[in-house]
Design a protein around this motif. Structure first.
Motif, PDB file in Angstrom:
ATOM      1  N   ASP A 161      -7.260   4.886  12.775  1.00 47.34           N
ATOM      2  CA  ASP A 161      -6.720   4.388  11.505  1.00 47.34           C
ATOM      3  C   ASP A 161      -5.288   4.854  11.282  1.00 47.34           C
ATOM      4  O   ASP A 161      -4.436   4.078  10.833  1.00 47.34           O
ATOM      5  N   ASN A 165      -2.180   2.238  11.200  1.00 51.86           N
ATOM      6  CA  ASN A 165      -1.372   2.147   9.980  1.00 51.86           C
ATOM      7  C   ASN A 165       0.101   2.452  10.221  1.00 51.86           C
ATOM      8  O   ASN A 165       0.965   1.850   9.585  1.00 51.86           O
ATOM      9  N   LYS A 168       1.535  -0.693  12.626  1.00 53.03           N
ATOM     10  CA  LYS A 168       1.524  -2.096  12.178  1.00 53.03           C
ATOM     11  C   LYS A 168       2.885  -2.589  11.676  1.00 53.03           C
ATOM     12  O   LYS A 168       3.116  -3.788  11.599  1.00 53.03           O
TER      13      LYS A 168
END
Length: 197
Positions: A161, A165, A168
């Motif tokens: 995660d 994050n 991206k």
């Protein structure tokens, strides 16, 4: 007669040699040696030249190169902040602003203003050039970590995660490169070198 401008430019050139001593957390491809900021900036500049055709928009490649070559100069004073640091935010800080003013301020006024403006544009990440430059800045460590069996992800316990994050933002500069990067991230999970929690 030696001009004042030349003396200021030489002083700046000598000062930025210190970038070579700023160690990053990421390691060179297939290596256990940490990369330094000068190597990082050089690599990003070359990446921008080679990958510019994949930008979402037509970009001024020279401006992107300038951004990438100077974006970490402030770390001479402010130090390198690990992108996954949980104690210190990886954003434009007061320390970096003071560093930009001091270091670029060694140059003749017009050059100092130009480089500070380019540095600020990169930090803001809003123009097409800044978006593409940031995509290069996020891609390189991804390539390094995948070449090093997880590299800093494994060393510092960074999970999927957090990586997803942070990475991206690549999509804002290049959807094509983001597709490639997202595949690398997912492959890293499949290989067990990036953990999903």
């Amino acid at each position: 007669m030696i001009s004042d401008n030349l003396l200021k430019q030489i002083a700046f050139i000598k000062e930025i040699d210190k970038v070579k001593y700023i160690q990053r957390k990421t390691k060179l491809f297939n290596s256990d040696r940490n990369e330094n900021d000068a190597e990082h900036s050089w690599h990003l500049a070359i990446m921008a030249v080679v990958l510019a055709e994949h930008s979402n928009e037509n970009i001024d490649v020279l401006k992107v190169i300038k951004m990438l070559l100077i974006h970490d100069i402030v770390e001479i004073d402010a130090g390198d902040t690990f992108i996954y640091d949980t104690q210190k935010n990886h954003t434009n800080t007061d320390e970096e602003r003071l560093a930009a003013n001091r270091i670029f301020g060694l140059l003749p006024e017009a050059q100092a203003e130009e480089l500070i403006e380019i540095w600020e544009e990169f930090e803001a990440g809003e123009t097409k050039e800044a978006k593409f430059a940031k995509s290069m800045d996020r891609l390189e460590p991804l390539l390094q970590n995948t070449s090093n069996n997880g590299g800093t992800w494994a060393e510092f316990g960074v999970d999927y995660d957090k990586v997803f994050n942070k990475k991206k933002v690549i999509k804002e500069g290049s959807e094509v490169i983001w597709d490639y990067a997202e595949n690398l991230i997912n492959e890293s999970v499949d290989k067990g070198i990036l953990k999903k929690i």
